[in-house]
Each structure stands twice: as structure tokens, then as C-alpha cells.
Design an enzyme around this catalytic site. Structure first.
Site, PDB file in Angstrom:
ATOM      1  N   GLU A 193      -1.080  -8.600  -1.958  1.00  0.00           N
ATOM      2  CA  GLU A 193       0.352  -8.885  -1.907  1.00  0.00           C
ATOM      3  C   GLU A 193       0.707 -10.083  -1.022  1.00  0.00           C
ATOM      4  O   GLU A 193       1.490  -9.961  -0.070  1.00  0.00           O
ATOM      5  CB  GLU A 193       1.131  -7.642  -1.470  1.00  0.00           C
ATOM      6  CG  GLU A 193       0.941  -6.462  -2.410  1.00  0.00           C
ATOM      7  CD  GLU A 193       1.917  -5.321  -2.158  1.00  0.00           C
ATOM      8  OE1 GLU A 193       2.635  -5.356  -1.146  1.00  0.00           O
ATOM      9  OE2 GLU A 193       1.963  -4.390  -2.988  1.00  0.00           O
ATOM     10  N   GLU A 240      -2.201  -0.810  -7.409  1.00  0.00           N
ATOM     11  CA  GLU A 240      -1.232   0.066  -6.751  1.00  0.00           C
ATOM     12  C   GLU A 240      -0.133   0.391  -7.746  1.00  0.00           C
ATOM     13  O   GLU A 240       0.413  -0.503  -8.395  1.00  0.00           O
ATOM     14  CB  GLU A 240      -0.570  -0.597  -5.527  1.00  0.00           C
ATOM     15  CG  GLU A 240      -1.436  -0.734  -4.306  1.00  0.00           C
ATOM     16  CD  GLU A 240      -0.637  -1.258  -3.113  1.00  0.00           C
ATOM     17  OE1 GLU A 240       0.589  -0.979  -3.035  1.00  0.00           O
ATOM     18  OE2 GLU A 240      -1.219  -1.956  -2.267  1.00  0.00           O
TER      19      GLU A 240
END
Length: 299
Positions: free
Chosen positions: A12, A206
Site C-alpha cells: 500500500e 487483502e
């Protein structure tokens, strides 16, 4: 490298760059659009250098994990709304995907770098390093986004250069984070990735939801989380069935844990953690997910 098959360089980088240096929600807590864009480039450059180092060290598979967004227009027939979508999509998706998978930044993002004086930091050869081939693209996904054009508005400091566009509240159920739930957005995103970046193997690294879990004896009846996981697994399967190169799915998360600036307030786990005693209690979602794994499919 002899025991770990797949290595991920970054997780991320959008959060690290735009929440760390744009909005200041995450460390180091700065609000500087130029610094946010500079962080994007140097995170990606670090990724490319890491790919090279991992390969030299014997890593068999190297990946990059991005939290990507399905950005939809409020009015798909309004060219101004479509322009707003283009900008937000550039900041969330293409600014990371294009240099990694296509060899260079998209032109509109290069123009954004120039606007904030960051283009001079992109040195000759940087984009070649960033484009060091990867074996897998990790996709983190939680919620859809909807934007529209407007006068005197913007999408906030986490979105540099977003004057004239704004996020639209969506009429959807939400998680404990206030994030809207729509699994069709994950399907759309995966189909788009398969079309725009063909030949890229992908894994959902995720996907999950925080809810206000209640431990009742030895049980947490988290039906909303089960519905979330079920819907998103079906979305992944639909994209896989239509040609997306999906290699796996990882639910976030096994355990309730520390959630960035929220601390221990938000619970994403399929296993409940009593933070005082450290007792672990599988939630109903854990038992449901075990069934999915056991039969390798949904019912």
C-alpha cells in the site's frame, strides 16, 4: 529464499505517500502535496531496486502490493464527472500501475508531478528501474469510490490537484470503518486490470471488513463479515471465470490487530482477540471460511 516462495516489496504505497505526506493521517503526519508525490516516486524507485536485490538473492517470486480503487462517476454521461474519475483513478491506480507494468508514468500524472515541481526528481533511468519485472501483482481491496465534478470543491489533501472534483456519499451498507460495501466493484476492478495490464498474474492480498463484533461466551456471530467475504469471493471467481489471471485470495485478517492510526479500536479479524488476556476465539466467519477452504468452493 529457500523457504519463502513469494516476496512483496511494498504494501500500500498509496497510504504511505498520500496519507503520510498528503493528508497527514499517517506517519510522518505531513500535509505537503509535493512531498506526497515525491514519496510516490521514491517508494516506486525503492520497489524497483528491491526487485533487483531480491532476484539477486534468490527470490523465486517477487510482487508489489497496491491498494487499488474502483472509481465510478456519479453521472456516467457527464464528461466533467468522467474527467474527475480520470484524475482520482490516476492518483489511486495508474500512478503506480503504469510505471510498474508499462514502463513509465501516464502523461496526466507526469503533468501533475510537474505542477508541484516534482518532475525534476525523476532522473534518467528511474522508470526503467521501477519497471523491473514482477511475477505477481498483489491487490488489496475494501471499498468502491464515487466522484463527481463541482465548483469550489476538492477530494481532500490525500488527492493532490483534485480541485473541481469531490467524493460522493454512496447509498450502500457500510462497515465499522464507514466504508461502503459493494462486491461488484472488486469484479469491475479485476476485469479492468486484466484488460489494461494483460498477462499480469494477480492475487487478492487483502480483503475484509471491520464490524462491531460482540463476544458472547465462546461465540462472535459476525454474519455481516461472512456476507462480505462471500460476496467478494464470488466477485473474484467471476473475474477468474472471465479470464483474469487470479492466483489466490487472502482474507484480512486472521486476527484482530493493530489498525494504523485507529489503534486497536477496529476489528478486522476472523478470530477475536481479547487484548487484555490475549485469548483467541474463532468467530463464526472463521468457521465459515474454514468450510470454504475445506471444500475449495462456495455453496
Amino acid at each position: 529464499g529457500d523457504r519463502v516462495r513469494t516476496w512483496t516489496t511494498l504494501n500500500e504505497p498509496w497510504c504511505s505517500a498520500f496519507l503520510g505526506y498528503g493528508s497527514g493521517d499517517h506517519a510522518p503526519g505531513r500535509q505537503d502535496p509535493a512531498a506526497a508525490l515525491s514519496a510516490v516516486h521514491h517508494l516506486l524507485l525503492g520497489h524497483g531496486l528491491s526487485v533487483q536485490a531480491l532476484r539477486a538473492g534468490g527470490a523465486r517470486e517477487v510482487s508489489l502490493t497496491l491498494n487499488l480503487a474502483c472509481v465510478r462517476p456519479d453521472d456516467p454521461d457527464d464528461p466533467h464527472d468522467l474527467a474527475a474519475v480520470r484524475h482520482i483513478d490516476g492518483l489511486h491506480n495508474r500512478i503506480f500501475l503504469d510505471p510498474t507494468l508499462r514502463g513509465g508514468y501516464p502523461q496526466d500524472m507526469r503533468a501533475l508531478f510537474a505542477r508541484f515541481g516534482v518532475d525534476r526528481q525523476i532522473q534518467a533511468g528511474d522508470e526503467d528501474v521501477i519497471a523491473s519485472p514482477i511475477d505477481l501483482l498483489g491487490v488489496n481491496f475494501y471499498q468502491p469510490s464515487r466522484v463527481r465534478a463541482g465548483v469550489g470543491v476538492d477530494c481532500g489533501p490525500a488527492n493532490p490537484g483534485s480541485e473541481g472534483c469531490e467524493y460522493v456519499q454512496q447509498d450502500l451498507p457500510v462497515t465499522a470503518m464507514g466504508w461502503p460495501v459493494d462486491a461488484t466493484a472488486l469484479y469491475e476492478l479485476l476485469k479492468r486490470l486484466a484488460t489494461d495490464y494483460p498477462g499480469t498474474p494477480m492475487m487478492i492480498t487483502e480483503n475484509g471488513a471491520a464490524y462491531h463484533d460482540v463476544l458472547d461466551g465462546d461465540r462472535v456471530a459476525d454474519t455481516d463479515r461472512i456476507a462480505f467475504l462471500d460476496g467478494h469471493l464470488r466477485a473474484v471467481h467471476a473475474a477468474l471465470s472471465e479470464g483474469a489471471d487470479m492466483r489466490g485470495y487472502l482474507a484480512w485478517s486472521l486476527l484482530d490487530n493493530y489498525e494504523w492510526a485507529y489503534g486497536y479500536d477496529k476489528r478486522f479479524g476472523i478470530v477475536h482477540v481479547d487484548y487484555d488476556t490475549q485469548r483467541r476465539t474463532p468467530k463464526d466467519s472463521a468457521r465459515w471460511f474454514a468450510g470454504v477452504i475445506g471444500r475449495n468452493g462456495l455453496v
